[in-house]
Design a protein around this motif. Sequence first.
Motif, short mmCIF file in Angstrom:
data_model
loop_
_atom_site.label_atom_id
_atom_site.label_comp_id
_atom_site.label_asym_id
_atom_site.label_seq_id
_atom_site.Cartn_x
_atom_site.Cartn_y
_atom_site.Cartn_z
N ILE A 4 0.81 -1.21 0.00
CA ILE A 4 0.00 0.00 0.00
C ILE A 4 0.84 1.27 0.00
O ILE A 4 0.56 2.21 -0.73
N THR A 5 1.88 1.31 0.83
CA THR A 5 2.69 2.53 0.90
C THR A 5 4.11 2.22 1.32
O THR A 5 4.44 1.09 1.65
N ARG A 27 -8.21 -3.23 2.51
CA ARG A 27 -8.96 -2.38 3.45
C ARG A 27 -8.56 -2.69 4.89
O ARG A 27 -8.31 -1.78 5.69
N VAL A 28 -8.48 -3.98 5.23
CA VAL A 28 -8.09 -4.38 6.58
C VAL A 28 -6.62 -4.02 6.83
O VAL A 28 -6.26 -3.51 7.89
N LYS A 29 -5.78 -4.27 5.83
CA LYS A 29 -4.35 -3.98 5.96
C LYS A 29 -4.13 -2.48 6.19
O LYS A 29 -3.33 -2.09 7.05
N GLY A 53 3.62 -13.32 2.99
CA GLY A 53 4.55 -12.36 3.57
C GLY A 53 4.06 -10.93 3.52
O GLY A 53 4.77 -10.00 3.90
N GLN A 54 2.81 -10.73 3.12
CA GLN A 54 2.34 -9.36 2.87
C GLN A 54 2.37 -8.47 4.11
O GLN A 54 2.68 -7.27 3.99
N LEU A 55 2.08 -8.98 5.30
CA LEU A 55 2.07 -8.11 6.48
C LEU A 55 3.49 -7.67 6.85
O LEU A 55 3.74 -6.49 7.09
N LYS A 168 -13.15 -3.91 14.12
CA LYS A 168 -13.93 -4.74 13.20
C LYS A 168 -13.93 -4.11 11.81
O LYS A 168 -14.26 -2.94 11.65
N TYR A 169 -13.55 -4.92 10.83
CA TYR A 169 -13.55 -4.51 9.43
C TYR A 169 -14.25 -5.61 8.64
O TYR A 169 -13.65 -6.65 8.38
#
Length: 186
Positions: A4-5, A27-29, A53-55, A168-169
Amino acid sequence: MRVITGTAKGVTLKTPEGMQTRPTSDRVKEALFSAIQFDLPNARVLDLFAGTGQLGIEAISRGAQCGTFIDVRREACQLIQENLRRTNLAGKGSVVQSDYLAYLKKAKGPFDIIFLDPPYAEVFLETALKLISEIDILANSGIIVTERPVGKELLCDFPSLERSRDYKYGNTLITIFRNVSSKDLE
């Protein structure tokens, strides 16, 4: 799925075929990283059920010092390595193929941020939280970020961990725990 950034902003991450990995939605990330943005600079990150590994990659892209990525599946570890190369972050990440319990029992910390996004249908989340609260791998004031489905409760209290409220998402709940062990009070 994309970063995202940060330094790797916009890079598309490779995802596996099939349903063994459930990537966190953008959205959650985005919401998750907004909640922990001040904890990221120079953080040492553990992405315990890493999947793609995205997080951990998002954390490094946003200023974390380094990341350790753990997954039991060989294919997932290869995918994480490829995603680290795609984002030019390979020098800041190490990938370990291991069962989460085996890794935690021999892990060397400290980690400033631990991401726990295990398979939803299992008790891995509770087991990992319990073990992390008992061993010394979370830095003073370090945080654990958990992800689980709406309806899956975390009923246990975990020694040395203070729980924040749930965020909550859609169908996802994010809960952040902070290390408040007695060593912080000295």
